[in-house]
Design a protein around this motif. Structure first.
Motif, mmCIF file in Angstrom:
data_model
loop_
_atom_site.group_PDB
_atom_site.id
_atom_site.type_symbol
_atom_site.label_atom_id
_atom_site.label_comp_id
_atom_site.label_asym_id
_atom_site.label_seq_id
_atom_site.Cartn_x
_atom_site.Cartn_y
_atom_site.Cartn_z
ATOM 1 N N ARG A 543 -11.164 4.099 -6.417
ATOM 2 C CA ARG A 543 -10.358 5.195 -6.478
ATOM 3 C C ARG A 543 -10.455 6.467 -5.690
ATOM 4 N NH1 ARG A 543 -9.504 4.696 -13.053
ATOM 5 N NH2 ARG A 543 -8.397 2.554 -13.145
ATOM 6 N N HIS A 544 -10.893 6.411 -4.428
ATOM 7 C CA HIS A 544 -10.947 7.370 -3.421
ATOM 8 C C HIS A 544 -9.940 7.603 -2.633
ATOM 9 C CE1 HIS A 544 -15.441 6.963 -4.436
ATOM 10 N NE2 HIS A 544 -15.626 8.045 -3.884
ATOM 11 N N VAL A 545 -8.911 6.712 -2.867
ATOM 12 C CA VAL A 545 -7.294 6.495 -2.061
ATOM 13 C C VAL A 545 -6.592 6.461 -3.011
ATOM 14 C CG1 VAL A 545 -6.325 5.821 -0.144
ATOM 15 C CG2 VAL A 545 -8.575 5.871 0.293
ATOM 16 N N THR A 546 -5.660 7.286 -2.997
ATOM 17 C CA THR A 546 -4.361 7.132 -3.752
ATOM 18 C C THR A 546 -3.168 7.235 -2.821
ATOM 19 O OG1 THR A 546 -5.276 8.383 -5.729
ATOM 20 C CG2 THR A 546 -2.970 8.373 -5.472
ATOM 21 N N PHE A 547 -2.347 6.323 -3.061
ATOM 22 C CA PHE A 547 -1.221 6.152 -2.319
ATOM 23 C C PHE A 547 0.136 5.861 -3.136
ATOM 24 C CE2 PHE A 547 2.024 3.563 0.439
ATOM 25 C CZ PHE A 547 1.929 4.517 1.230
ATOM 26 N N ASN A 548 1.119 6.612 -3.354
ATOM 27 C CA ASN A 548 2.317 6.333 -3.989
ATOM 28 C C ASN A 548 3.500 6.472 -3.254
ATOM 29 O OD1 ASN A 548 0.503 6.407 -6.403
ATOM 30 N ND2 ASN A 548 0.990 8.664 -6.917
ATOM 31 N N GLY A 586 16.337 7.475 0.729
ATOM 32 C CA GLY A 586 15.248 7.792 1.372
ATOM 33 C C GLY A 586 13.977 7.270 0.803
ATOM 34 N N ILE A 587 12.905 7.841 1.190
ATOM 35 C CA ILE A 587 11.288 7.348 0.978
ATOM 36 C C ILE A 587 10.536 8.599 0.633
ATOM 37 C CG2 ILE A 587 9.308 6.172 1.724
ATOM 38 C CD1 ILE A 587 11.360 4.564 3.597
ATOM 39 N N GLU A 588 9.679 8.615 -0.313
ATOM 40 C CA GLU A 588 8.773 9.717 -0.619
ATOM 41 C C GLU A 588 7.549 9.187 -0.879
ATOM 42 O OE1 GLU A 588 11.987 12.457 -3.609
ATOM 43 O OE2 GLU A 588 10.862 10.603 -4.202
ATOM 44 N N VAL A 589 6.466 9.661 0.029
ATOM 45 C CA VAL A 589 5.079 9.198 -0.083
ATOM 46 C C VAL A 589 4.257 10.525 -0.750
ATOM 47 C CG1 VAL A 589 3.196 8.620 1.182
ATOM 48 C CG2 VAL A 589 5.689 7.843 1.738
#
Length: 761
Positions: A543-548, A586-589
């Motif tokens: 959980r040191h990296v979050t990617f949505n 579109g795409i959202e990050v």
């Protein structure tokens, strides 16, 4: 978001919770339900940011919809201290300012509403502590006492009603706490801005808690009016808010809050382009040298020459009663709100110092609004496999608009009122019908009645026998819904898909030019949307990296939009109309990386393709020729297939935060924030209002206490002095159909720096 707990992380979370004024003083065996804007810990010690996107308190990473949560530290890093700055931290949001806040356009994923008529709601709704804002101008102010801001992207009509057809901005303010907390902040800049905020929260008795907060901001502005020698494009605001929370019994809590706002602003739209042969209203004597004395027109111009007052003066206040009742395993929530607001607006409509009557036009008007709303919702237990939220909603809104413009041209004198009454029932069911797989079904049925009056005072003076007063009403029933499916593949990986419909209510075009023809045609048709989304919510590496990630595709029909109808003689009128069909996809990050305890990297990006599908009779822009596609009488163009205005292909923001330990008591503050915006048009196809791509870098350097009890930070915003405009307007019609373009200057139009200090104990 989740992060594994460490000694430094505990300090950070404790400070963040204090700053948000919402975290419990200590862990309890039976912890109460989290409150809005909280930072809490789960059983494994992971840090959780709570959101209320689905009308209940949930871990942000477990919500199967596109939600972004923004905390005060992120606002500071990007230099966002005013509502119109929010698009600096929210890449799917673009805010286009105007000469006064009623005409602001807030667009989500390229969809917004820019309308002069009262009673026309924004496609992006705004709530404060769960209570709706009557109209957008009420929210266009500073951001004091913010605990957090949630941004819900895409149609939210099922749970949040008819004015959220493109999205929702939820502003949550500080809540009462069980221990005394005092927070004070001040900010001063080298370009004449001063701001201060104070928040005090704590207990009065064992069952009674309070919050009192206030803020004051003064900024001279970044433009100068050469006619009177004063600075312009500035603002002055005083905000105050108070809350009392009474725990009447273990299962019953009342929170009563009140707020008051007063302020003023000065408006400026410098000319950034003008043909040498341009003449105001075609009068040979009204050259630019005559009507704009001392102004050097060009892309870097920050001067205006206004001989009429331009700006606003406003005040308003309201109250909210929040009632929470525990009914065994169920929770009942009631929100009762009332708000009144008044804004006086003034503007030098000719944008010049012309004193000759033919070129002199000034606007003077007032907006008044009132809103009463009542919402009651019943919530099932959060941890059940079958969960539901049921509710009813009532709102009654009223607007008044006296307005006068003249005396030289574009004459208008009117008095209009608009009213809306809405009754709705809504609900959403989440059913985990097999382990880790949850189906969602929600619906909203509502009835709305709209009414209006319109008095054309100018016509009544000119011809007392002509019909100059109109009144009418209409009603509409609508059903919106949302369907979804999400799969919790692992504790840190969720996949979801959804289909939702959106709706924005019908409205009357109560602007200059309203006549029998408009009255007979009735209200502008409601705006409808259909949205499809799929997404991933994930965390990696302990959980040191979050990617949505979210993919969206939304179709709109009958979008309500302000247009300018220009005639061959150069005259024009503003009118409200429906755009046939358009699509935005579109795409959202959203992402974050925490490689060490004192380094945090965050980044958000939106890739957007927003186009008209069918708009064959769109108004032409000023100076558009037949060869450029402007034909007919009245003139029109076909925008089918064209990109929407205010919809850049790319918007990105990122923050790097490094807080090294200086000693046992102090830490350094090193922040670098970056924003990028691709090119966009402020009006379709019009080359005079094209904003090229630009990027902004902000730097913050300072020192703070290990436990966040104090901090002192020096900041420099727009380090590379990137000139850009927050809005552009083609005013060639006022200058004998020659090139003439004005622009709105954002707060960070030029590089500026300053110092902010804070105390928190």
């Amino acid at each position: 978001m989740h992060y594994r707990r460490s000694r430094q992380a505990r300090c950070l979370i404790a400070a963040s919770a204090a700053a948000l004024a919402a975290a419990p003083a200590a862990a309890q065996t039976q912890a109460p339900a989290p409150r809005p804007g909280t930072v809490t810990e789960d059983a494994d010690g992971a840090i959780i940011v709570t959101t209320t996107a689905q009308k209940r308190f949930e871990n942000l990473q477990n919500v199967p919809m596109p939600v972004q949560v923004v905390l005060p530290s992120q606002l500071d890093a990007q230099g966002a201290h005013h509502f119109q700055d929010l698009d600096k931290v929210m890449p799917s949001l673009v805010i286009r300012p105007a000469n006064h806040p009623v005409n602001y356009n807030v667009a989500m994923r390229g969809i917004g509403t820019f309308a002069y008529a009262i009673g026309v709601e924004s496609s992006v709704a705004v709530t404060v502590d769960g209570a709706p804002v009557a109209f957008l101008a009420r929210a266009i102010t500073d951001l004091p006492d913010v605990a957090m801001i949630e941004v819900l992207r895409g149609p939210q009509s099922t749970l949040y009603g008819k004015s959220a057809s493109a999205g929702l901005i939820k502003i949550m303010t500080t809540q009462p706490t069980d221990q005394l907390h005092i927070r004070a902040n001040a900010r001063i800049t080298g370009d004449h801005e001063f701001a201060e905020q104070l928040s005090v929260t704590g207990p009065l008795t064992d069952t009674l808690g309070f919050v009192f907060s206030g803020g004051y901001t003064h900024w001279d502005g970044n433009a100068r009016n050469l006619d009177n020698g004063k600075r312009a494009n500035g603002r002055e605001t005083l905000n105050s808010r108070a809350k009392l929370r009474w725990k009447a019994s273990p299962g019953l809590t009342f929170t009563l809050s009140g707020n008051y706002l007063t302020g003023n602003s000065t408006a400026a739209r410098p000319f950034v382009a003008m043909s040498p042969d341009a003449r105001l209203r075609g009068d040979p004597a009204l050259t630019s040298a005559v009507v704009l004395p001392g102004v050097v027109i060009g892309p870097d111009n920050q001067n205006v020459a206004y001989n009429a007052r331009s700006g606003t003066q406003y005040h308003g206040g309201g109250g909210l009663l929040r009632t929470e009742l525990s009914l065994g395993t169920l929770n009942l929530l009631s929100l009762t709100s009332y708000d009144r607001f008044k804004l006086d607006d003034y503007f030098d409509y000719d944008d010049t110092a012309a004193r000759k009557r033919v070129g002199n036009a000034r606007e003077i008007g007032t907006f008044r609004s009132r809103l009463f709303s009542q919402e009651v919702r019943l919530l099932s237990p959060d941890d059940a496999a079958f969960r539901y939220a049921l509710g009813v909603y009532y709102a009654n809104t009223g607007f008044e608009r006296p307005f006068d413009r003249g005396p030289g041209f574009a004459l208008s004198n009117l008095y209009a009122t608009a009213g809306s009454r809405q009754i709705a029932g809504f609900g959403q069911i989440d059913w985990e019908f097999v382990p880790h797989l949850t189906a969602t079904a929600g619906g909203r049925i509502q009835n709305e009645r709209v009414d209006y009056t319109y008095a054309n005072r100018l016509l009544a003076r000119r011809d007392p026998t002509a019909k100059s007063y109109f009144a009418g009403h209409d009603s509409d029933n609508v059903f919106t819904y949302r369907l979804g499916l999400d799969y919790q593949a692992t504790r840190d990986l969720m996949l979801f898909g959804s289909y939702a419909t959106g709706y924005k209510g019908q409205a009357y075009d109560l602007s200059t030019g309203f006549d029998q023809k408009r009255a007979d045609s009735g209200p502008i048709r409601p705006e409808r949307s259909r949205d499809k989304e799929i997404g991933v919510r994930s965390q990696w590496f302990d959980r040191h990296v979050t990617f949505n990630l979210t993919f969206f595709n939304t179709h709109y029909r009958d979008l309500q939009a302000q247009t300018i109808e220009t005639f061959p003689d150069g005259t024009f009128i503003n009118r409200l109309t429906n755009v046939g069909r358009l699509v935005t996809r579109g795409i959202e990050v959203e992402s974050s990386v925490r490689p060490t305890d004192d380094v945090t990297l965050t980044g958000n990006a939106t890739y957007l393709r927003a186009n008209y599908v069918s708009f064959p009779s769109a108004p032409c822009y000023a100076l558009q020729s037949e060869a450029l596609g402007c034909t007919g009488n009245p003139r029109r163009q076909n925008l089918s297939g064209e990109r929407l205005p205010q919809a850049p292909t790319w918007r990105i923001n990122a923050i790097a935060d490094y807080s090294p330990a200086l000693d046992d008591q102090r830490r350094g503050v090193i922040q670098v924030a970056w924003q990028y915006q691709g090119a966009l048009y402020y009006a379709p196809r019009d080359p005079q209002v094209l904003q090229n791509a630009y990027h902004i870098v902000n730097v913050n350097l300072g020192v703070r206490d290990q436990a966040h009890r104090w901090e002192a930070v020096a900041f420099l915003d727009n380090v590379f002095d990137q000139r850009h405009y927050s809005a552009m307007v083609n005013v060639a019609s006022n200058f004998d159909n020659r090139v003439a373009t004005v622009a709105m200057l954002p707060r960070d139009y030029r590089r500026y720096g300053g110092l902010r200090v804070g105390l928190n104990f």
